[in-house]
Design a protein around this motif. Structure first.
Motif, PDB file in Angstrom:
ATOM      1  N   VAL A  37       0.854  -1.372  -0.111  1.00  0.00           N
ATOM      2  CA  VAL A  37      -0.128   0.047  -0.184  1.00  0.00           C
ATOM      3  C   VAL A  37       0.744   1.151  -0.090  1.00  0.00           C
ATOM      4  N   THR A  38       0.512   2.349  -0.559  1.00  0.00           N
ATOM      5  CA  THR A  38       1.301   3.619  -0.458  1.00  0.00           C
ATOM      6  C   THR A  38       0.338   4.535   0.032  1.00  0.00           C
ATOM      7  N   ILE A  39       0.936   5.415   0.623  1.00  0.00           N
ATOM      8  CA  ILE A  39       0.246   6.506   1.404  1.00  0.00           C
ATOM      9  C   ILE A  39       0.625   7.844   1.046  1.00  0.00           C
ATOM     10  N   PHE A  40      -0.160   8.882   1.091  1.00  0.00           N
ATOM     11  CA  PHE A  40       0.131  10.446   0.819  1.00  0.00           C
ATOM     12  C   PHE A  40      -0.625  11.154   1.599  1.00  0.00           C
ATOM     13  N   ASP A  41       0.165  12.177   2.495  1.00  0.00           N
ATOM     14  CA  ASP A  41      -0.521  13.048   3.308  1.00  0.00           C
ATOM     15  C   ASP A  41      -1.165  14.275   2.533  1.00  0.00           C
ATOM     16  N   ILE A  42      -2.114  14.679   3.026  1.00  0.00           N
ATOM     17  CA  ILE A  42      -2.856  15.766   2.522  1.00  0.00           C
ATOM     18  C   ILE A  42      -2.223  17.072   2.659  1.00  0.00           C
ATOM     19  N   ALA A  43      -1.241  17.223   3.607  1.00  0.00           N
ATOM     20  CA  ALA A  43      -0.420  18.143   3.793  1.00  0.00           C
ATOM     21  C   ALA A  43       0.541  18.806   2.538  1.00  0.00           C
ATOM     22  N   THR A  44       0.803  17.542   1.890  1.00  0.00           N
ATOM     23  CA  THR A  44       1.519  17.874   0.583  1.00  0.00           C
ATOM     24  C   THR A  44       0.682  18.552  -0.565  1.00  0.00           C
ATOM     25  N   ILE A  45      -0.400  18.140  -0.518  1.00  0.00           N
ATOM     26  CA  ILE A  45      -1.463  18.676  -1.511  1.00  0.00           C
ATOM     27  C   ILE A  45      -1.834  20.055  -1.291  1.00  0.00           C
ATOM     28  N   ARG A  97      -1.213   7.507  -5.268  1.00  0.00           N
ATOM     29  CA  ARG A  97      -1.113   6.665  -3.942  1.00  0.00           C
ATOM     30  C   ARG A  97      -2.540   6.251  -3.549  1.00  0.00           C
ATOM     31  N   ASN A  98      -2.393   4.855  -2.776  1.00  0.00           N
ATOM     32  CA  ASN A  98      -3.644   4.245  -2.454  1.00  0.00           C
ATOM     33  C   ASN A  98      -4.582   4.951  -1.432  1.00  0.00           C
ATOM     34  N   LEU A  99      -3.664   5.425  -0.457  1.00  0.00           N
ATOM     35  CA  LEU A  99      -4.362   6.262   0.829  1.00  0.00           C
ATOM     36  C   LEU A  99      -3.908   7.468   1.031  1.00  0.00           C
ATOM     37  N   THR A 100      -5.069   8.737   1.152  1.00  0.00           N
ATOM     38  CA  THR A 100      -4.740  10.002   1.769  1.00  0.00           C
ATOM     39  C   THR A 100      -4.799  10.191   3.145  1.00  0.00           C
ATOM     40  N   THR A 101      -4.007  10.555   3.673  1.00  0.00           N
ATOM     41  CA  THR A 101      -3.994  10.761   5.102  1.00  0.00           C
ATOM     42  C   THR A 101      -4.166  12.248   5.698  1.00  0.00           C
ATOM     43  N   GLN A 102      -4.458  12.391   6.638  1.00  0.00           N
ATOM     44  CA  GLN A 102      -4.342  13.676   7.572  1.00  0.00           C
ATOM     45  C   GLN A 102      -3.701  13.496   8.867  1.00  0.00           C
ATOM     46  N   GLY A 103      -2.792  14.281   9.482  1.00  0.00           N
ATOM     47  CA  GLY A 103      -2.247  14.451  10.713  1.00  0.00           C
ATOM     48  C   GLY A 103      -1.101  13.979  10.866  1.00  0.00           C
ATOM     49  N   ILE A 104      -0.413  12.870  10.202  1.00  0.00           N
ATOM     50  CA  ILE A 104       0.745  12.526  10.438  1.00  0.00           C
ATOM     51  C   ILE A 104       1.630  12.656   9.258  1.00  0.00           C
ATOM     52  N   ALA A 105       2.938  13.073   9.484  1.00  0.00           N
ATOM     53  CA  ALA A 105       3.579  13.271   8.260  1.00  0.00           C
ATOM     54  C   ALA A 105       4.426  11.982   7.812  1.00  0.00           C
ATOM     55  N   ASN A 106       4.346  11.764   6.774  1.00  0.00           N
ATOM     56  CA  ASN A 106       4.883  10.188   6.199  1.00  0.00           C
ATOM     57  C   ASN A 106       6.150  10.142   6.566  1.00  0.00           C
ATOM     58  N   GLU A 107       7.201  11.052   6.861  1.00  0.00           N
ATOM     59  CA  GLU A 107       8.662  10.767   7.333  1.00  0.00           C
ATOM     60  C   GLU A 107       8.621  10.298   8.482  1.00  0.00           C
ATOM     61  N   ALA A 150       6.913  12.423  -1.462  1.00  0.00           N
ATOM     62  CA  ALA A 150       5.887  11.700  -2.613  1.00  0.00           C
ATOM     63  C   ALA A 150       5.078  10.720  -1.966  1.00  0.00           C
ATOM     64  N   GLY A 151       5.243  10.469  -0.583  1.00  0.00           N
ATOM     65  CA  GLY A 151       4.383   9.606   0.028  1.00  0.00           C
ATOM     66  C   GLY A 151       5.452   8.413   0.807  1.00  0.00           C
ATOM     67  N   LEU A 152       4.608   7.327   1.106  1.00  0.00           N
ATOM     68  CA  LEU A 152       5.126   6.278   1.915  1.00  0.00           C
ATOM     69  C   LEU A 152       4.828   4.850   1.318  1.00  0.00           C
ATOM     70  N   TYR A 153       6.063   3.985   1.186  1.00  0.00           N
ATOM     71  CA  TYR A 153       5.615   2.995   1.045  1.00  0.00           C
ATOM     72  C   TYR A 153       5.342   1.803   2.346  1.00  0.00           C
ATOM     73  N   CYS A 154       4.222   1.095   2.015  1.00  0.00           N
ATOM     74  CA  CYS A 154       3.811   0.316   3.248  1.00  0.00           C
ATOM     75  C   CYS A 154       3.815  -1.198   3.167  1.00  0.00           C
ATOM     76  N   ARG A 155       3.781  -2.124   4.115  1.00  0.00           N
ATOM     77  CA  ARG A 155       3.479  -3.286   4.060  1.00  0.00           C
ATOM     78  C   ARG A 155       2.458  -3.581   5.004  1.00  0.00           C
ATOM     79  N   VAL A 156       1.501  -4.235   4.543  1.00  0.00           N
ATOM     80  CA  VAL A 156       0.489  -4.648   5.331  1.00  0.00           C
ATOM     81  C   VAL A 156       0.752  -5.702   6.327  1.00  0.00           C
TER      82      VAL A 156
END
Length: 153
Positions: free
Chosen positions: A54-62, A80-90, A132-138
């Protein structure tokens, strides 16, 4: 800003196909989101199981692209698969976290590719070099829902 949460879920059946929005999605451990190109093995980079579930991207970048450069990027355009709010990907690299009932491990930052310029029809590649987001393992699957909280495990 409040509680960190999941804002958008997107999948694409194959590389180059449009990203499709979902209100909820089934996520399978070690594979990804059911119906997505990476879970099905149809993604360009899906040859490394677990490395790109899964890939994640934070709304703060947008928001930053809009404020800093006047570039309006919509959640489906970053691919990216998921757009999040409130936690920086790094801050998620090397950490285990949950989104609702699903457990993820943050692996490494995503690197942008010039393909994003072509797909979005916007010159965003160079502006996403460090964001540009975060690569994640489920780690543990389940159902994701838009609005699910994000917590470190």
């Amino acid at each position: 800003m409040g509680q960190a949460k999941l804002l958008y879920i997107h999948t694409s059946a194959r590389t180059g196909r449009p990203m499709v929005p979902h209100d909820s999605a089934l996520v399978v451990a070690g594979q990804g989101i059911e119906g997505d190109r990476y879970a099905a093995g149809h993604g360009k980079y899906s040859r490394s199981p677990g490395m790109r579930d899964v890939t994640i991207f934070d709304i703060a970048t947008i928001r930053a692209l809009k404020e800093e450069l006047g570039i309006e990027l919509h959640p489906h355009e970053h691919r990216r698969n998921l757009t999040t709010q409130g936690i920086a990907n790094e801050k998620m690299v090397g950490r285990t976290f949950s989104i609702g009932e699903v457990i993820f491990e943050g692996l490494r930052p995503c690197r942008p590719c010039r393909y994003l310029n072509m797909m979005s029809k916007k010159q965003i590649y160079t502006h996403l070099m460090e964001r540009a987001g975060l690569y994640c393992r489920v780690v543990s699957g389940g159902t994701l829902r838009v609005g699910n909280p994000i917590n470190f495990v």
